[in-house]
Design a protein around this motif. Structure first.
Motif, short mmCIF file in Angstrom:
data_model
loop_
_atom_site.label_atom_id
_atom_site.label_comp_id
_atom_site.label_asym_id
_atom_site.label_seq_id
_atom_site.Cartn_x
_atom_site.Cartn_y
_atom_site.Cartn_z
N ALA A 1 11.96 -2.89 0.48
CA ALA A 1 10.80 -2.78 1.36
C ALA A 1 11.16 -1.96 2.60
O ALA A 1 10.38 -1.12 3.04
N SER A 2 12.35 -2.18 3.12
CA SER A 2 12.81 -1.40 4.27
C SER A 2 12.96 0.07 3.92
O SER A 2 12.66 0.95 4.73
N GLY B 1 0.82 -1.22 0.00
CA GLY B 1 0.00 0.00 0.00
C GLY B 1 0.85 1.26 0.00
O GLY B 1 0.57 2.21 -0.74
N VAL B 2 1.88 1.27 0.81
CA VAL B 2 2.78 2.42 0.85
C VAL B 2 3.51 2.58 -0.48
O VAL B 2 3.61 3.68 -1.02
N VAL C 1 3.28 5.81 -2.92
CA VAL C 1 4.49 6.55 -3.27
C VAL C 1 4.68 6.61 -4.78
O VAL C 1 5.09 7.64 -5.33
N SER C 2 4.34 5.54 -5.47
CA SER C 2 4.53 5.53 -6.93
C SER C 2 3.64 6.54 -7.63
O SER C 2 4.00 7.07 -8.68
N THR D 1 11.42 5.60 4.60
CA THR D 1 11.11 6.94 4.10
C THR D 1 9.75 7.42 4.59
O THR D 1 9.60 8.61 4.91
N SER D 2 8.79 6.53 4.67
CA SER D 2 7.49 6.96 5.19
C SER D 2 7.58 7.21 6.70
O SER D 2 6.91 8.08 7.23
N PHE D 3 8.45 6.48 7.37
CA PHE D 3 8.61 6.60 8.82
C PHE D 3 9.34 7.89 9.19
O PHE D 3 8.97 8.55 10.16
N VAL D 4 10.35 8.24 8.44
CA VAL D 4 11.16 9.43 8.74
C VAL D 4 10.33 10.71 8.63
O VAL D 4 10.63 11.70 9.28
N GLN D 5 9.28 10.68 7.84
CA GLN D 5 8.44 11.86 7.68
C GLN D 5 7.73 12.26 8.97
O GLN D 5 7.29 13.39 9.10
N TYR D 6 7.61 11.34 9.91
CA TYR D 6 6.95 11.67 11.17
C TYR D 6 7.76 12.63 12.02
O TYR D 6 7.20 13.42 12.77
#
Length: 178
Positions: free
Chosen positions: A82-83, A22-23, A27-28, A88-93
């Motif tokens: 995958a990591s 889903g992420v 992102v794509s 990248t989605s995690f760092v945005q927090y």
């Protein structure tokens, strides 16, 4: 006979893969549009990335993101990819948490911006984020830091070049609400 522990582990893996898919799908679709906006509206990327075809598709941004994704894909390490997506989605927090801490009592924000418990939630969120960051491989974190440094150097070079040529960004002191 199916072991309940193996069944739970399999279900967790399935859910993790669905989440990562889903992420990746999100992102794509969003990456070329974000790059196009950064190029055309904010002048933070080369102008050519902001050009759109007659259907409104930022073709150069799309091609660039496909090439970058293909290079990562050809690296052959799916788990690393995958990591990367999760990282990248995690760092945005982190910037969101820091903004919540900094702006919670800002004079130009509406009075209704109050966090229950004061700084408790943002500080806990930051601590949990930092703890979870430790679960990523050293290679992934160093890759992320490398990309961040290259991006920061690009931005500084572009900013110096704009000032030398007398060009302003659309994000200037007059546009900032704070």
């Amino acid at each position: 006979m199916i072991n309940s522990r193996n069944l739970i582990y399999t279900n967790i893996l399935d859910l993790t893969l669905i989440s990562i898919l889903g992420v990746a799908l999100s992102v794509s679709f969003s990456t070329p549009l974000i790059a196009s906006s950064l190029a055309s509206e904010h002048q933070l990327l080369p102008r050519t990335l902001g050009r759109q075809n007659k259907r409104g598709v930022p073709l150069q941004s799309l091609i660039l993101s496909v090439v970058i994704c293909a290079l990562f894909l050809l690296s052959g390490n799916y788990l690393f990819l995958a990591s990367c997506i999760v990282f990248t989605s995690f760092v945005q927090y982190v910037p969101t948490i820091l903004a919540a801490i900094k702006l919670r009592h800002h004079s130009k924000l509406p009075v209704g911006f109050k966090l229950p418990g004061g700084l408790t939630i943002p500080v806990l969120a930051l601590l949990v984020t930092m703890y979870l960051t430790l679960s990523f491989s050293v290679t992934l974190v160093l890759t992320g830091l490398g990309i961040f440094l290259v991006s920061a150097l690009w931005y500084l070079y572009d900013d110096r070049d704009r000032k030398a040529n007398g060009l302003e960004r659309d994000i200037s002191a007059k546009d900032r609400p704070f």
